[in-house]
Design a protein around this motif. Structure first.
Motif, short mmCIF file in Angstrom:
data_model
loop_
_atom_site.label_atom_id
_atom_site.label_comp_id
_atom_site.label_asym_id
_atom_site.label_seq_id
_atom_site.Cartn_x
_atom_site.Cartn_y
_atom_site.Cartn_z
N LEU A 205 0.85 -1.10 -0.08
CA LEU A 205 -0.08 -0.02 0.03
C LEU A 205 0.84 1.38 0.04
CD1 LEU A 205 -3.14 0.33 0.39
CD2 LEU A 205 -2.78 0.80 2.52
N ASP A 206 1.97 1.08 0.78
CA ASP A 206 2.93 2.42 0.87
C ASP A 206 3.40 2.53 -0.50
OD1 ASP A 206 2.42 3.06 3.34
OD2 ASP A 206 4.36 1.68 4.34
N ASP A 207 3.61 1.37 -1.35
CA ASP A 207 4.40 1.79 -2.94
C ASP A 207 3.10 2.22 -3.65
OD1 ASP A 207 6.75 0.66 -2.04
OD2 ASP A 207 6.32 -1.25 -2.80
N HIS A 208 2.00 1.90 -3.67
CA HIS A 208 0.81 2.06 -4.77
C HIS A 208 -0.15 3.12 -4.30
CE1 HIS A 208 2.84 -1.38 -6.48
NE2 HIS A 208 2.25 -2.04 -5.80
N ALA A 209 -0.49 3.38 -2.88
CA ALA A 209 -1.22 4.35 -2.37
C ALA A 209 -0.83 4.88 -1.31
CB ALA A 209 -2.84 3.60 -2.24
N PRO A 210 0.45 5.68 -1.30
CA PRO A 210 0.79 6.15 0.03
C PRO A 210 -0.02 7.22 0.80
CG PRO A 210 2.03 7.12 -1.93
CD PRO A 210 1.10 6.09 -2.45
N GLY A 211 -0.04 7.15 1.96
CA GLY A 211 -1.08 8.17 2.65
C GLY A 211 -2.20 7.60 2.75
N SER A 212 -2.53 6.26 2.75
CA SER A 212 -3.84 5.48 2.97
C SER A 212 -3.90 5.02 4.49
CB SER A 212 -3.82 4.20 2.31
OG SER A 212 -3.63 4.14 0.90
N LEU A 213 -5.09 5.23 5.07
CA LEU A 213 -5.30 4.64 6.20
C LEU A 213 -5.42 3.30 6.57
CD1 LEU A 213 -8.54 7.05 7.01
CD2 LEU A 213 -5.92 7.24 7.79
N VAL A 214 -4.84 2.60 7.60
CA VAL A 214 -5.14 1.19 7.88
C VAL A 214 -5.66 1.06 9.18
CG1 VAL A 214 -3.60 -0.93 8.29
CG2 VAL A 214 -2.65 0.84 6.55
N ALA A 215 -6.81 0.38 9.12
CA ALA A 215 -7.53 0.03 10.37
C ALA A 215 -6.76 -0.95 11.52
CB ALA A 215 -8.89 -0.38 10.11
N GLY A 216 -6.95 -1.00 12.59
CA GLY A 216 -6.13 -2.24 13.39
C GLY A 216 -7.02 -3.48 13.00
N PRO A 217 -6.17 -4.72 13.40
CA PRO A 217 -6.88 -5.87 13.31
C PRO A 217 -7.87 -6.24 14.34
CG PRO A 217 -4.68 -6.00 14.43
CD PRO A 217 -4.93 -4.45 13.93
N LEU A 218 -8.86 -7.05 14.23
CA LEU A 218 -9.75 -7.23 15.17
C LEU A 218 -9.58 -7.51 16.71
CD1 LEU A 218 -12.13 -9.19 12.79
CD2 LEU A 218 -12.61 -6.88 13.72
N GLY A 219 -8.26 -8.26 16.86
CA GLY A 219 -7.75 -8.40 18.07
C GLY A 219 -8.85 -8.85 19.20
N ALA A 220 -8.98 -8.22 20.26
CA ALA A 220 -10.02 -8.49 21.30
C ALA A 220 -11.07 -7.56 21.42
CB ALA A 220 -9.18 -8.30 22.70
N HIS A 221 -11.55 -7.41 19.94
CA HIS A 221 -12.90 -6.58 19.93
C HIS A 221 -14.13 -7.36 20.46
CE1 HIS A 221 -16.50 -5.05 18.30
NE2 HIS A 221 -16.00 -3.94 17.82
N ARG A 222 -14.83 -6.69 21.15
CA ARG A 222 -16.09 -7.47 21.80
C ARG A 222 -16.74 -8.40 21.07
NH1 ARG A 222 -19.72 -6.91 26.34
NH2 ARG A 222 -21.30 -8.23 25.55
N ASP A 223 -16.85 -8.24 19.77
CA ASP A 223 -17.53 -9.24 18.99
C ASP A 223 -16.86 -10.39 18.80
OD1 ASP A 223 -19.38 -7.24 18.90
OD2 ASP A 223 -19.17 -6.59 16.84
N ILE A 224 -15.40 -10.27 18.96
CA ILE A 224 -14.43 -11.68 18.92
C ILE A 224 -14.99 -12.52 19.99
CG2 ILE A 224 -12.32 -12.45 18.89
CD1 ILE A 224 -12.69 -11.54 16.20
N VAL A 225 -15.06 -11.74 21.19
CA VAL A 225 -14.99 -12.40 22.31
C VAL A 225 -16.47 -13.15 22.33
CG1 VAL A 225 -15.26 -12.20 24.94
CG2 VAL A 225 -13.50 -10.94 23.88
N ASP A 226 -17.27 -12.29 22.05
CA ASP A 226 -18.90 -12.84 21.79
C ASP A 226 -19.00 -14.05 20.79
OD1 ASP A 226 -19.66 -11.03 23.48
OD2 ASP A 226 -20.91 -9.81 22.08
#
Ligand SMILES: C[C@@]1(CC(=O)O)c2cc3[nH]c(cc4nc(cc5[nH]c(cc(n2)[C@H]1CCC(=O)O)[C@@](C)(CC(=O)O)[C@@H]5CCC(=O)O)C(CC(=O)O)=C4CCC(=O)O)c(CCC(=O)O)c3CC(=O)O
Ligand SMILES: [Co+2]
Length: 261
Positions: A205-226
């Motif tokens: 992404l840095d090569d092809h669309a620099p300045g893009s946003l990257v969200a965090g991985p799901l990790g311990a999101h409440r819905d993962i726990v559920d």
């Protein structure tokens, strides 16, 4: 006695992966007081699933921290479970956590990264691992459609293990989003953790669309726990009817869980 809940994560050479998986375990243990909640890995981190199954003596529900039912869920893990079956105890392999609705968790992570619902100028790329099993990749595409419906804008899918020569699949995804009016790109990682594969997508992404946003991985999101709790109760209550006492406990708790969810 509640069956042991054995979480099974993929594993990675990237230290962020076991750190994240450990946080998921802790959050699940908080949500299930009274259950013995353990964490193991298919590869690359310890303990390995087989070693933990050697230690657990009673009934056990294995909940894979995987999103799609691909090679690991259909081939790898069932073989390990089968090799550890013993008379007098049940090991139940639950559905992958991706069988639970997770699009709004992905949307939460995007929001945390600065993508707001009203901002239609941001084009979304859903990134996922990619499998040799077509039904696993199909699962990811369905999730992308859900996310697209939720956010009311196009969502393109890229698979980290299938970016293609010079990442041409990522480049064409970006091109399609721009053609549809996107002025900025945001990546929504359908991953449990940051790791080598999320890194690979970010580098491209840095090569092809620099300045893009990257969200965090799901990790311990409440819905993962559920999702973990839901699949644990579902597998535990499908347990052999001979374990009358624990079956009652389980269904009471399952009802409590449903009421809370
Ligand atoms: C970097 C690497 C390991 C290394 O080399 O260090 C790695 C890392 C990780 N894989 C994860 C998950 C899954 N990996 C697969 C499948 C495959 N993974 C493979 C390779 C590699 N995987 C190495 C890169 C080599 C390369 O460039 O291609 C394949 C090609 C071959 C093989 O595994 O031998 C095979 C694809 C073909 C096939 O299906 O056979 C599935 C799908 C399934 O099960 O079918 C899932 C579950 C997805 C789900 O959850 O649905 C996670 C956790 C992600 C998370 O956070 O959620 C990490 C951690 C991380 O990214 O660090
Ligand atoms: Co892999």
């Amino acid at each position: 006695m509640l069956p042991t809940l054995l979480l099974v994560a993929h594993g990675s050479r990237d230290a962020r992966f076991p750190a994240t998986a450990g946080r998921v375990r802790d959050a699940v243990a908080d949500a299930l007081p009274g259950a013995d909640v353990r964490l193991s890995y298919l590869d690359l981190n310890e303990p390995l699933v087989g070693d933990t199954l050697d230690e657990v003596t009673g009934d056990c529900v294995v909940v894979p921290l995987l999103f799609a039912a691909g090679y690991h869920q259909k081939v790898d893990l069932p073989a390990i479970v089968a090799a550890h079956e013993r008379p007098g105890r049940a090991i139940m392999q639950a559905d992958v956590i991706g069988e639970f609705p997770l699009a709004s968790a992905l949307a939460d992570r995007l929001r945390e990264a600065g993508v707001n619902a009203a901002d239609g100028r941001t084009g979304i790329v859903l990134s996922a691992v990619g499998s040799s099993d077509p039904s696993a990749d199909q699962h990811v595409r369905r999730r992308a459609i859900e996310l697209s419906t939720l956010l009311n804008r196009p969502v393109e899918v890229v698979f980290a293990t299938k970016l293609g020569p010079r990442e041409h699949r990522l480049r064409s995804a970006i091109r399609r989003l721009r053609a549809a009016g996107a002025q900025r790109i945001a990546v929504s990682p359908y991953f449990l953790s940051a790791g080598l594969l999320t890194e690979r997508v970010e580098a491209a992404l840095d090569d092809h669309a620099p300045g893009s946003l990257v969200a965090g991985p799901l990790g311990a999101h409440r819905d993962i726990v559920d999702a973990v709790c839901h699949h644990y109760w579902a597998a535990a209550s499908a347990d052999r009817p001979t374990v009358q006492e624990s079956a009652t406990t389980v269904s009471v708790n399952a009802a409590t869980f449903v009421a809370r969810a």
